[in-house]
Write an enzyme that holds these catalytic residues in place. Structure first.
Site, PDB file in Angstrom:
ATOM      1  N   ARG A   1     -13.659  -5.554   3.389  1.00 53.78           N
ATOM      2  CA  ARG A   1     -12.566  -5.388   4.360  1.00 53.78           C
ATOM      3  C   ARG A   1     -12.976  -5.590   5.818  1.00 53.78           C
ATOM      4  O   ARG A   1     -12.172  -5.422   6.723  1.00 53.78           O
ATOM      5  CB  ARG A   1     -11.968  -3.976   4.198  1.00 53.78           C
ATOM      6  CG  ARG A   1     -11.228  -3.878   2.903  1.00 53.78           C
ATOM      7  CD  ARG A   1     -10.468  -2.604   2.707  1.00 53.78           C
ATOM      8  NE  ARG A   1      -9.771  -2.034   3.828  1.00 53.78           N
ATOM      9  CZ  ARG A   1      -8.660  -2.526   4.379  1.00 53.78           C
ATOM     10  NH1 ARG A   1      -8.126  -3.633   3.897  1.00 53.78           N
ATOM     11  NH2 ARG A   1      -8.087  -1.915   5.394  1.00 53.78           N
TER      12      ARG A   1
ATOM     13  N   TYR B   1      -2.818  12.110   6.504  1.00 50.32           N
ATOM     14  CA  TYR B   1      -3.130  10.910   7.261  1.00 50.32           C
ATOM     15  C   TYR B   1      -2.601   9.664   6.528  1.00 50.32           C
ATOM     16  O   TYR B   1      -2.639   9.594   5.316  1.00 50.32           O
ATOM     17  CB  TYR B   1      -4.657  10.780   7.426  1.00 50.32           C
ATOM     18  CG  TYR B   1      -5.023   9.618   8.284  1.00 50.32           C
ATOM     19  CD1 TYR B   1      -4.884   9.696   9.656  1.00 50.32           C
ATOM     20  CD2 TYR B   1      -5.452   8.425   7.722  1.00 50.32           C
ATOM     21  CE1 TYR B   1      -5.169   8.614  10.463  1.00 50.32           C
ATOM     22  CE2 TYR B   1      -5.742   7.336   8.518  1.00 50.32           C
ATOM     23  CZ  TYR B   1      -5.593   7.437   9.882  1.00 50.32           C
ATOM     24  OH  TYR B   1      -5.864   6.364  10.678  1.00 50.32           O
TER      25      TYR B   1
ATOM     26  N   HIS C   1      -9.211   6.745   2.488  1.00 47.45           N
ATOM     27  CA  HIS C   1      -9.756   7.078   3.807  1.00 47.45           C
ATOM     28  C   HIS C   1     -11.050   7.891   3.724  1.00 47.45           C
ATOM     29  O   HIS C   1     -11.229   8.860   4.464  1.00 47.45           O
ATOM     30  CB  HIS C   1      -8.719   7.830   4.656  1.00 47.45           C
ATOM     31  CG  HIS C   1      -7.558   6.979   5.071  1.00 47.45           C
ATOM     32  ND1 HIS C   1      -7.678   5.918   5.924  1.00 47.45           N
ATOM     33  CD2 HIS C   1      -6.253   7.017   4.728  1.00 47.45           C
ATOM     34  CE1 HIS C   1      -6.505   5.347   6.097  1.00 47.45           C
ATOM     35  NE2 HIS C   1      -5.623   5.980   5.380  1.00 47.45           N
TER      36      HIS C   1
ATOM     37  N   ASP D   1      -5.115   3.837  -0.195  1.00 46.73           N
ATOM     38  CA  ASP D   1      -6.245   4.072   0.712  1.00 46.73           C
ATOM     39  C   ASP D   1      -6.645   5.544   0.669  1.00 46.73           C
ATOM     40  O   ASP D   1      -5.830   6.426   0.960  1.00 46.73           O
ATOM     41  CB  ASP D   1      -5.819   3.675   2.136  1.00 46.73           C
ATOM     42  CG  ASP D   1      -6.983   3.589   3.100  1.00 46.73           C
ATOM     43  OD1 ASP D   1      -8.084   4.051   2.748  1.00 46.73           O
ATOM     44  OD2 ASP D   1      -6.778   3.050   4.211  1.00 46.73           O
TER      45      ASP D   1
ATOM     46  N   GLU E   1     -13.800  -1.400   6.223  1.00 47.48           N
ATOM     47  CA  GLU E   1     -13.086  -1.545   7.496  1.00 47.48           C
ATOM     48  C   GLU E   1     -13.878  -0.963   8.666  1.00 47.48           C
ATOM     49  O   GLU E   1     -13.634  -1.333   9.810  1.00 47.48           O
ATOM     50  CB  GLU E   1     -11.678  -0.952   7.423  1.00 47.48           C
ATOM     51  CG  GLU E   1     -11.620   0.544   7.198  1.00 47.48           C
ATOM     52  CD  GLU E   1     -10.192   1.075   7.090  1.00 47.48           C
ATOM     53  OE1 GLU E   1      -9.444   0.576   6.234  1.00 47.48           O
ATOM     54  OE2 GLU E   1      -9.842   1.966   7.865  1.00 47.48           O
TER      55      GLU E   1
ATOM     56  N   GLU F   1      -8.969   1.872  -2.000  1.00 43.38           N
ATOM     57  CA  GLU F   1      -9.685   1.567  -0.752  1.00 43.38           C
ATOM     58  C   GLU F   1     -10.470   2.763  -0.220  1.00 43.38           C
ATOM     59  O   GLU F   1      -9.967   3.889  -0.246  1.00 43.38           O
ATOM     60  CB  GLU F   1      -8.631   1.131   0.271  1.00 43.38           C
ATOM     61  CG  GLU F   1      -9.134   0.919   1.672  1.00 43.38           C
ATOM     62  CD  GLU F   1      -7.995   0.462   2.586  1.00 43.38           C
ATOM     63  OE1 GLU F   1      -7.008  -0.134   2.088  1.00 43.38           O
ATOM     64  OE2 GLU F   1      -8.088   0.704   3.796  1.00 43.38           O
TER      65      GLU F   1
ATOM     66  N   ARG G   1       0.866  -1.184   0.000  1.00 43.24           N
ATOM     67  CA  ARG G   1       0.000   0.000   0.000  1.00 43.24           C
ATOM     68  C   ARG G   1       0.894   1.222   0.000  1.00 43.24           C
ATOM     69  O   ARG G   1       1.847   1.278   0.785  1.00 43.24           O
ATOM     70  CB  ARG G   1      -0.891  -0.003   1.253  1.00 43.24           C
ATOM     71  CG  ARG G   1      -1.921   1.109   1.265  1.00 43.24           C
ATOM     72  CD  ARG G   1      -2.664   1.173   2.595  1.00 43.24           C
ATOM     73  NE  ARG G   1      -2.072   2.166   3.480  1.00 43.24           N
ATOM     74  CZ  ARG G   1      -2.729   2.775   4.475  1.00 43.24           C
ATOM     75  NH1 ARG G   1      -3.984   2.474   4.720  1.00 43.24           N
ATOM     76  NH2 ARG G   1      -2.119   3.667   5.228  1.00 43.24           N
TER      77      ARG G   1
ATOM     78  N   TRP H   1     -14.176  11.688   7.333  1.00 43.69           N
ATOM     79  CA  TRP H   1     -13.096  10.805   7.748  1.00 43.69           C
ATOM     80  C   TRP H   1     -12.815   9.843   6.633  1.00 43.69           C
ATOM     81  O   TRP H   1     -13.665   9.193   6.123  1.00 43.69           O
ATOM     82  CB  TRP H   1     -13.507  10.011   8.991  1.00 43.69           C
ATOM     83  CG  TRP H   1     -12.390  10.035   9.940  1.00 43.69           C
ATOM     84  CD1 TRP H   1     -12.307  10.745  11.098  1.00 43.69           C
ATOM     85  CD2 TRP H   1     -11.151   9.345   9.793  1.00 43.69           C
ATOM     86  NE1 TRP H   1     -11.090  10.542  11.659  1.00 43.69           N
ATOM     87  CE2 TRP H   1     -10.369   9.684  10.874  1.00 43.69           C
ATOM     88  CE3 TRP H   1     -10.618   8.475   8.818  1.00 43.69           C
ATOM     89  CZ2 TRP H   1      -9.081   9.204  11.049  1.00 43.69           C
ATOM     90  CZ3 TRP H   1      -9.346   7.998   8.978  1.00 43.69           C
ATOM     91  CH2 TRP H   1      -8.595   8.362  10.094  1.00 43.69           C
TER      92      TRP H   1
ATOM     93  N   GLU I   1      -4.446  -7.329   5.153  1.00 44.98           N
ATOM     94  CA  GLU I   1      -3.597  -6.200   5.545  1.00 44.98           C
ATOM     95  C   GLU I   1      -2.742  -6.613   6.742  1.00 44.98           C
ATOM     96  O   GLU I   1      -3.206  -7.298   7.648  1.00 44.98           O
ATOM     97  CB  GLU I   1      -4.479  -5.000   5.934  1.00 44.98           C
ATOM     98  CG  GLU I   1      -3.677  -3.752   6.279  1.00 44.98           C
ATOM     99  CD  GLU I   1      -4.566  -2.552   6.606  1.00 44.98           C
ATOM    100  OE1 GLU I   1      -5.746  -2.751   6.950  1.00 44.98           O
ATOM    101  OE2 GLU I   1      -4.076  -1.416   6.507  1.00 44.98           O
TER     102      GLU I   1
END
Ligand code: EZ4
Ligand code: CO
Length: 402
Positions: free
Chosen positions: A283, A159, A212, A210, A262, A236, A147, A402, A339
Protein backbone atom coordinates in the site's frame (compact mmCIF):
# COMPACT_ATOMS: atom_id res chain seq x y z
CA UNK A 1 17.42 23.46 -17.59
CA UNK A 2 18.32 24.62 -14.08
CA UNK A 3 16.19 24.89 -10.96
CA UNK A 4 16.13 28.60 -10.16
CA UNK A 5 13.33 28.94 -7.64
CA UNK A 6 11.73 26.73 -4.98
CA UNK A 7 8.92 27.37 -2.58
CA UNK A 8 6.90 25.45 0.02
CA UNK A 9 3.17 26.22 0.03
CA UNK A 10 1.22 25.31 3.17
CA UNK A 11 -2.55 25.64 2.83
CA UNK A 12 -5.66 24.24 4.51
CA UNK A 13 -8.66 24.25 2.14
CA UNK A 14 -10.71 21.67 4.06
CA UNK A 15 -7.57 20.12 5.59
CA UNK A 16 -3.83 20.80 5.61
CA UNK A 17 -1.71 20.22 2.50
CA UNK A 18 1.98 20.92 1.91
CA UNK A 19 3.05 21.54 -1.70
CA UNK A 20 6.54 21.96 -3.11
CA UNK A 21 6.86 24.24 -6.14
CA UNK A 22 10.01 24.14 -8.28
CA UNK A 23 10.66 26.60 -11.13
CA UNK A 24 13.29 26.26 -13.87
CA UNK A 25 15.27 28.99 -15.60
CA UNK A 26 12.99 28.71 -18.62
CA UNK A 27 9.91 29.19 -16.47
CA UNK A 28 8.61 25.61 -16.23
CA UNK A 29 6.79 24.97 -12.94
CA UNK A 30 6.67 21.58 -11.23
CA UNK A 31 4.59 20.65 -8.17
CA UNK A 32 5.05 17.86 -5.63
CA UNK A 33 2.95 16.79 -2.64
CA UNK A 34 4.72 16.91 0.76
CA UNK A 35 1.71 16.35 3.04
CA UNK A 36 2.34 14.19 6.13
CA UNK A 37 -0.84 14.13 8.18
CA UNK A 38 -0.39 15.73 11.62
CA UNK A 39 3.33 16.40 10.96
CA UNK A 40 2.97 18.89 8.09
CA UNK A 41 5.35 21.57 9.33
CA UNK A 42 8.14 19.07 10.02
CA UNK A 43 8.27 18.26 6.28
CA UNK A 44 7.87 21.93 5.33
CA UNK A 45 10.86 22.81 7.56
CA UNK A 46 12.92 19.83 6.33
CA UNK A 47 12.39 21.03 2.78
CA UNK A 48 12.97 24.71 3.46
CA UNK A 49 15.96 24.33 5.78
CA UNK A 50 17.72 21.25 4.43
CA UNK A 51 16.65 20.45 0.87
CA UNK A 52 15.88 23.64 -1.04
CA UNK A 53 19.42 25.06 -0.57
CA UNK A 54 20.71 21.90 -2.33
CA UNK A 55 18.44 22.31 -5.34
CA UNK A 56 19.38 25.81 -6.48
CA UNK A 57 21.17 25.58 -9.83
CA UNK A 58 20.71 21.79 -10.22
CA UNK A 59 19.76 20.34 -13.60
CA UNK A 60 15.99 19.71 -13.36
CA UNK A 61 16.17 16.92 -15.94
CA UNK A 62 18.29 14.67 -13.67
CA UNK A 63 15.59 13.06 -11.57
CA UNK A 64 17.54 9.92 -10.66
CA UNK A 65 20.72 11.73 -9.74
CA UNK A 66 18.84 14.24 -7.59
CA UNK A 67 17.05 11.39 -5.84
CA UNK A 68 20.35 9.60 -5.11
CA UNK A 69 21.92 12.87 -3.97
CA UNK A 70 19.14 13.43 -1.43
CA UNK A 71 19.00 9.78 -0.27
CA UNK A 72 22.40 8.13 -0.79
CA UNK A 73 24.22 11.39 -0.27
CA UNK A 74 22.70 11.92 3.19
CA UNK A 75 24.03 10.51 6.44
CA UNK A 76 20.48 10.37 7.93
CA UNK A 77 18.37 8.14 5.73
CA UNK A 78 14.74 7.01 5.60
CA UNK A 79 11.91 8.01 7.95
CA UNK A 80 8.56 9.54 7.02
CA UNK A 81 9.69 13.19 7.16
CA UNK A 82 12.80 12.68 5.00
CA UNK A 83 11.10 10.38 2.49
CA UNK A 84 8.05 12.65 2.11
CA UNK A 85 10.41 15.57 1.41
CA UNK A 86 12.38 13.54 -1.17
CA UNK A 87 9.08 12.44 -2.68
CA UNK A 88 7.95 16.04 -3.18
CA UNK A 89 11.17 16.86 -5.07
CA UNK A 90 10.83 13.71 -7.17
CA UNK A 91 7.19 14.43 -8.07
CA UNK A 92 7.98 18.04 -8.99
CA UNK A 93 10.84 16.92 -11.25
CA UNK A 94 8.62 14.34 -13.00
CA UNK A 95 6.01 17.09 -13.41
CA UNK A 96 8.62 19.34 -15.03
CA UNK A 97 9.91 16.55 -17.28
CA UNK A 98 6.39 15.82 -18.49
CA UNK A 99 5.63 19.48 -19.15
CA UNK A 100 8.89 19.92 -21.09
CA UNK A 101 8.12 16.80 -23.16
CA UNK A 102 4.46 17.78 -23.57
CA UNK A 103 3.46 14.35 -22.24
CA UNK A 104 1.56 13.08 -19.20
CA UNK A 105 3.92 11.41 -16.73
CA UNK A 106 2.51 7.92 -17.36
CA UNK A 107 3.74 8.20 -20.96
CA UNK A 108 7.26 8.72 -19.59
CA UNK A 109 6.83 5.62 -17.41
CA UNK A 110 6.11 3.41 -20.42
CA UNK A 111 2.55 4.38 -21.27
CA UNK A 112 -0.84 3.10 -20.24
CA UNK A 113 -0.98 -0.54 -19.20
CA UNK A 114 -4.76 -0.15 -18.70
CA UNK A 115 -7.40 2.43 -19.61
CA UNK A 116 -8.38 3.49 -16.10
CA UNK A 117 -7.85 2.53 -12.46
CA UNK A 118 -10.26 0.47 -10.41
CA UNK A 119 -10.74 2.16 -7.04
CA UNK A 120 -12.35 1.27 -3.75
CA UNK A 121 -14.47 3.76 -1.84
CA UNK A 122 -15.07 4.11 1.90
CA UNK A 123 -18.47 3.09 3.27
CA UNK A 124 -19.06 3.47 6.99
CA UNK A 125 -21.79 4.00 9.55
CA UNK A 126 -22.63 4.76 13.15
CA UNK A 127 -24.15 1.25 13.20
CA UNK A 128 -24.62 -1.61 10.73
CA UNK A 129 -27.86 -0.16 9.31
CA UNK A 130 -26.07 3.12 8.60
CA UNK A 131 -23.23 1.19 6.99
CA UNK A 132 -25.63 -0.78 4.77
CA UNK A 133 -27.15 2.48 3.53
CA UNK A 134 -23.67 3.80 2.72
CA UNK A 135 -22.70 0.57 0.90
CA UNK A 136 -25.91 0.90 -1.17
CA UNK A 137 -24.94 4.48 -2.02
CA UNK A 138 -21.48 3.37 -3.19
CA UNK A 139 -22.92 0.58 -5.33
CA UNK A 140 -25.31 3.09 -6.92
CA UNK A 141 -22.33 5.31 -7.70
CA UNK A 142 -20.80 2.40 -9.60
CA UNK A 143 -18.11 1.29 -7.14
CA UNK A 144 -17.04 -2.32 -7.68
CA UNK A 145 -14.98 -2.36 -4.47
CA UNK A 146 -15.99 -0.96 -1.09
CA UNK A 147 -14.16 -0.70 2.23
CA UNK A 148 -16.55 -1.20 5.14
CA UNK A 149 -16.15 0.08 8.71
CA UNK A 150 -18.81 0.69 11.36
CA UNK A 151 -18.86 1.95 14.91
CA UNK A 152 -18.37 -0.93 17.30
CA UNK A 153 -21.20 -1.35 19.82
CA UNK A 154 -19.99 -0.61 23.34
CA UNK A 155 -17.17 1.68 22.20
CA UNK A 156 -17.63 5.50 22.40
CA UNK A 157 -16.20 6.08 18.94
CA UNK A 158 -14.50 3.98 16.28
CA UNK A 159 -11.72 5.26 14.07
CA UNK A 160 -12.44 5.18 10.34
CA UNK A 161 -16.19 5.87 10.51
CA UNK A 162 -17.57 9.18 9.35
CA UNK A 163 -20.06 11.43 10.99
CA UNK A 164 -21.00 14.18 8.52
CA UNK A 165 -21.75 14.57 4.83
CA UNK A 166 -18.20 15.76 4.09
CA UNK A 167 -15.48 13.29 3.17
CA UNK A 168 -14.14 11.58 6.27
CA UNK A 169 -11.20 13.39 7.90
CA UNK A 170 -9.52 11.58 10.80
CA UNK A 171 -7.35 14.45 12.09
CA UNK A 172 -9.25 16.75 14.42
CA UNK A 173 -8.55 18.96 17.38
CA UNK A 174 -5.54 21.05 18.30
CA UNK A 175 -4.57 18.14 20.58
CA UNK A 176 -5.25 14.42 19.93
CA UNK A 177 -8.68 13.13 20.94
CA UNK A 178 -8.61 9.84 22.89
CA UNK A 179 -10.54 6.74 21.84
CA UNK A 180 -11.01 3.66 24.01
CA UNK A 181 -10.22 0.41 22.25
CA UNK A 182 -11.75 -2.99 23.04
CA UNK A 183 -10.26 -5.89 21.09
CA UNK A 184 -12.81 -8.48 22.22
CA UNK A 185 -15.76 -6.30 21.14
CA UNK A 186 -14.07 -5.61 17.80
CA UNK A 187 -13.31 -9.27 17.06
CA UNK A 188 -16.91 -10.27 17.81
CA UNK A 189 -18.39 -7.45 15.78
CA UNK A 190 -16.50 -7.49 12.48
CA UNK A 191 -17.54 -10.98 11.22
CA UNK A 192 -21.17 -10.19 12.13
CA UNK A 193 -20.92 -6.89 10.23
CA UNK A 194 -19.49 -8.63 7.15
CA UNK A 195 -22.26 -11.24 7.25
CA UNK A 196 -24.89 -8.48 7.20
CA UNK A 197 -23.18 -6.82 4.22
CA UNK A 198 -22.96 -10.05 2.17
CA UNK A 199 -26.51 -11.13 3.17
CA UNK A 200 -27.85 -7.78 1.97
CA UNK A 201 -25.80 -7.20 -1.20
CA UNK A 202 -24.37 -10.58 -2.19
CA UNK A 203 -20.92 -11.38 -3.52
CA UNK A 204 -20.89 -9.36 -6.77
CA UNK A 205 -18.47 -6.70 -5.56
CA UNK A 206 -15.18 -6.54 -3.66
CA UNK A 207 -15.24 -6.04 0.08
CA UNK A 208 -12.32 -4.60 2.07
CA UNK A 209 -11.71 -3.85 5.73
CA UNK A 210 -9.05 -1.82 7.59
CA UNK A 211 -7.88 -2.93 11.06
CA UNK A 212 -5.60 0.12 11.50
CA UNK A 213 -2.83 -1.94 13.13
CA UNK A 214 -4.91 -2.71 16.23
CA UNK A 215 -4.45 -6.51 16.60
CA UNK A 216 -1.74 -8.93 17.73
CA UNK A 217 -0.64 -11.52 15.14
CA UNK A 218 -2.70 -14.36 16.66
CA UNK A 219 -5.78 -12.12 16.95
CA UNK A 220 -5.33 -11.10 13.31
CA UNK A 221 -5.01 -14.77 12.35
CA UNK A 222 -8.31 -15.50 14.11
CA UNK A 223 -10.06 -12.57 12.42
CA UNK A 224 -8.73 -13.57 8.98
CA UNK A 225 -10.12 -17.06 9.51
CA UNK A 226 -13.49 -15.80 10.76
CA UNK A 227 -13.81 -13.56 7.67
CA UNK A 228 -13.08 -16.28 5.10
CA UNK A 229 -16.80 -16.97 4.35
CA UNK A 230 -17.20 -13.31 3.27
CA UNK A 231 -14.33 -13.52 0.74
CA UNK A 232 -12.61 -10.21 1.38
CA UNK A 233 -10.54 -8.54 -1.33
CA UNK A 234 -8.17 -7.72 1.54
CA UNK A 235 -7.76 -7.31 5.27
CA UNK A 236 -5.66 -4.17 5.78
CA UNK A 237 -3.01 -3.29 8.36
CA UNK A 238 -3.85 -6.22 10.62
CA UNK A 239 -0.92 -5.68 13.02
CA UNK A 240 1.58 -2.88 13.77
CA UNK A 241 3.45 -2.64 10.50
CA UNK A 242 7.06 -2.44 11.66
CA UNK A 243 7.02 -6.14 12.62
CA UNK A 244 7.29 -7.82 9.22
CA UNK A 245 7.79 -11.23 10.86
CA UNK A 246 4.28 -11.05 12.37
CA UNK A 247 2.75 -11.60 8.96
CA UNK A 248 4.22 -15.09 8.71
CA UNK A 249 2.04 -16.15 11.63
CA UNK A 250 -1.11 -14.52 10.20
CA UNK A 251 -0.39 -16.02 6.77
CA UNK A 252 -0.02 -19.54 8.15
CA UNK A 253 -3.57 -19.42 9.56
CA UNK A 254 -5.73 -17.78 6.90
CA UNK A 255 -6.30 -17.40 3.15
CA UNK A 256 -7.91 -13.97 3.62
CA UNK A 257 -5.70 -11.72 1.43
CA UNK A 258 -3.50 -9.28 3.35
CA UNK A 259 -2.56 -5.66 2.58
CA UNK A 260 -0.16 -3.43 4.49
CA UNK A 261 2.27 -0.55 4.02
CA UNK A 262 0.47 2.82 4.09
CA UNK A 263 2.92 3.98 6.77
CA UNK A 264 6.04 2.55 5.10
CA UNK A 265 8.52 4.94 3.58
CA UNK A 266 11.15 2.81 1.81
CA UNK A 267 11.59 -0.51 0.03
CA UNK A 268 13.45 -1.75 3.12
CA UNK A 269 10.24 -1.60 5.19
CA UNK A 270 8.55 -4.13 2.92
CA UNK A 271 11.40 -6.23 1.52
CA UNK A 272 10.74 -9.28 3.69
CA UNK A 273 6.96 -9.00 3.37
CA UNK A 274 7.29 -9.06 -0.41
CA UNK A 275 10.15 -11.48 -0.96
CA UNK A 276 8.65 -14.04 1.44
CA UNK A 277 5.18 -13.59 -0.09
CA UNK A 278 3.69 -12.71 3.32
CA UNK A 279 1.25 -10.17 1.82
CA UNK A 280 -0.88 -9.86 -1.30
CA UNK A 281 -1.04 -6.06 -1.71
CA UNK A 282 1.52 -3.37 -0.93
CA UNK A 283 0.00 0.00 0.00
CA UNK A 284 3.02 2.31 0.08
CA UNK A 285 2.02 5.56 -1.66
CA UNK A 286 4.13 7.86 -3.83
CA UNK A 287 3.77 10.82 -1.42
CA UNK A 288 5.29 9.09 1.62
CA UNK A 289 7.93 6.80 0.13
CA UNK A 290 10.35 8.79 -1.97
CA UNK A 291 8.12 9.60 -4.90
CA UNK A 292 7.42 7.96 -8.23
CA UNK A 293 11.07 6.90 -8.62
CA UNK A 294 11.19 4.88 -5.40
CA UNK A 295 7.65 3.46 -5.33
CA UNK A 296 8.21 2.24 -8.90
CA UNK A 297 11.09 0.15 -7.55
CA UNK A 298 8.90 -1.20 -4.74
CA UNK A 299 6.27 -2.20 -7.30
CA UNK A 300 8.92 -3.87 -9.50
CA UNK A 301 10.13 -5.90 -6.52
CA UNK A 302 6.53 -6.77 -5.66
CA UNK A 303 5.84 -7.91 -9.23
CA UNK A 304 8.64 -10.49 -8.97
CA UNK A 305 6.78 -12.13 -6.09
CA UNK A 306 3.19 -11.86 -7.29
CA UNK A 307 2.34 -8.98 -4.95
CA UNK A 308 0.11 -6.27 -6.43
CA UNK A 309 -0.28 -2.56 -5.73
CA UNK A 310 -3.03 -1.16 -3.54
CA UNK A 311 -1.77 2.32 -2.78
CA UNK A 312 -2.99 4.48 0.06
CA UNK A 313 -5.24 7.26 -1.24
CA UNK A 314 -6.76 9.08 1.73
CA UNK A 315 -7.95 12.69 1.79
CA UNK A 316 -4.68 13.59 3.48
CA UNK A 317 -2.67 12.86 0.33
CA UNK A 318 -3.10 16.01 -1.77
CA UNK A 319 -4.56 15.98 -5.29
CA UNK A 320 -0.97 16.33 -6.54
CA UNK A 321 0.23 13.23 -4.67
CA UNK A 322 -2.89 11.38 -5.75
CA UNK A 323 -2.27 12.27 -9.40
CA UNK A 324 1.39 11.20 -9.13
CA UNK A 325 0.22 7.85 -7.76
CA UNK A 326 -2.34 7.44 -10.53
CA UNK A 327 0.30 7.99 -13.24
CA UNK A 328 2.37 5.21 -11.69
CA UNK A 329 -0.68 2.94 -11.25
CA UNK A 330 -1.53 3.37 -14.91
CA UNK A 331 1.88 2.23 -16.13
CA UNK A 332 2.94 -0.65 -13.84
CA UNK A 333 2.25 -4.31 -14.73
CA UNK A 334 1.09 -5.34 -11.24
CA UNK A 335 -1.60 -2.77 -10.47
CA UNK A 336 -4.12 -4.20 -8.00
CA UNK A 337 -6.50 -1.46 -6.83
CA UNK A 338 -6.31 2.20 -5.75
CA UNK A 339 -7.88 3.68 -2.62
CA UNK A 340 -9.99 6.73 -3.42
CA UNK A 341 -11.55 9.08 -0.87
CA UNK A 342 -11.64 12.34 -2.80
CA UNK A 343 -10.99 15.71 -1.16
CA UNK A 344 -13.01 17.85 1.20
CA UNK A 345 -14.34 21.19 0.03
CA UNK A 346 -12.96 23.72 -0.68
CA UNK A 347 -9.83 21.82 -1.95
CA UNK A 348 -11.13 22.39 -5.49
CA UNK A 349 -10.55 26.15 -5.11
CA UNK A 350 -6.81 25.54 -4.71
CA UNK A 351 -6.22 22.38 -6.78
CA UNK A 352 -7.55 21.57 -10.24
CA UNK A 353 -6.65 17.88 -10.23
CA UNK A 354 -7.33 16.75 -13.77
CA UNK A 355 -8.53 13.24 -12.98
CA UNK A 356 -12.13 12.15 -12.59
CA UNK A 357 -14.18 9.34 -11.08
CA UNK A 358 -16.56 7.45 -13.33
CA UNK A 359 -18.01 3.96 -13.13
CA UNK A 360 -15.90 2.68 -10.25
CA UNK A 361 -12.69 3.93 -11.84
CA UNK A 362 -10.42 6.96 -11.91
CA UNK A 363 -9.57 8.38 -15.34
CA UNK A 364 -6.50 10.56 -15.81
CA UNK A 365 -6.54 13.56 -18.13
CA UNK A 366 -3.91 13.80 -20.87
CA UNK A 367 -2.54 17.07 -19.53
CA UNK A 368 1.28 17.15 -19.59
CA UNK A 369 3.21 16.36 -16.41
CA UNK A 370 1.18 15.33 -13.37
CA UNK A 371 -1.70 17.42 -14.70
CA UNK A 372 -2.58 19.28 -11.48
CA UNK A 373 -2.90 23.08 -11.48
CA UNK A 374 -2.45 25.07 -8.24
CA UNK A 375 -4.11 28.45 -7.58
CA UNK A 376 -1.59 30.03 -5.21
CA UNK A 377 -3.77 33.03 -4.47
CA UNK A 378 -6.58 30.74 -3.35
CA UNK A 379 -4.04 28.77 -1.25
CA UNK A 380 -3.22 31.95 0.69
CA UNK A 381 -6.86 32.28 1.74
CA UNK A 382 -6.60 29.06 3.80
CA UNK A 383 -3.86 29.32 6.44
CA UNK A 384 -2.39 26.31 8.26
CA UNK A 385 -4.78 24.73 10.74
CA UNK A 386 -2.92 22.43 13.22
CA UNK A 387 -4.65 19.06 13.75
CA UNK A 388 -3.77 15.71 15.29
CA UNK A 389 -4.95 12.18 14.61
CA UNK A 390 -6.63 10.56 17.64
CA UNK A 391 -4.87 8.14 19.99
CA UNK A 392 -6.23 4.85 21.32
CA UNK A 393 -6.16 3.67 24.92
CA UNK A 394 -7.38 0.45 26.53
CA UNK A 395 -10.07 0.52 29.24
CA UNK A 396 -7.33 0.46 31.92
CA UNK A 397 -5.78 3.63 30.47
CA UNK A 398 -2.80 1.91 28.80
CA UNK A 399 -1.80 3.14 25.35
CA UNK A 400 -2.81 0.96 22.44
CA UNK A 401 -1.31 0.66 18.98
CA UNK A 402 -2.25 2.91 16.14
O1 EZ4 B 1 -5.89 6.44 8.71
O2 EZ4 B 1 -4.73 8.58 6.09
O3 EZ4 B 1 -6.61 3.34 4.60
N1 EZ4 B 1 -6.71 4.47 4.95
C1 EZ4 B 1 -6.40 4.90 6.15
C2 EZ4 B 1 -6.46 6.38 6.39
C3 EZ4 B 1 -5.43 6.79 7.43
C4 EZ4 B 1 -5.17 8.27 7.38
C5 EZ4 B 1 -4.13 8.67 8.41
O4 EZ4 B 1 -3.68 9.95 8.15
O5 EZ4 B 1 -6.07 4.11 7.00
O6 EZ4 B 1 -7.74 6.80 6.73
CO1 CO C 1 -5.55 2.16 6.17
Amino acid sequence: MKITDAQVIVTAPGRNYVTLKLVTDDGVVGYGDATLNGRELAVAAYLTEHVLPLLAGRDASRIGDTWQYLYKGAYWRRGPVTMTAISAVDQALWDIKGKVAGLPVHELLGGKAREALTVYGHASGADVDGLLADVARHLELGYTAVRVQAKIPGMDSTYGTHTGAQIYEPASGALPTEETWNTAAYLDFVPAMMKRVRDEFGYGFHLLHDVHHRLTPIEAARLGGALEPYRLFWLEDATPAEDQEAFRLIRSHTVTPLAVGEVFNTIWDCRQLISERLIDYIRTPVTHAGGISHVRRIMDLADLYGVRSGCHGPGDISPIGMAANLHLDLAIPNFGIQEYMGHRDPAGEVFDWGYRYEGGMLWLSDRPGLGVEVDEEAARRYPYDPKYLPVARLADGGMHDW
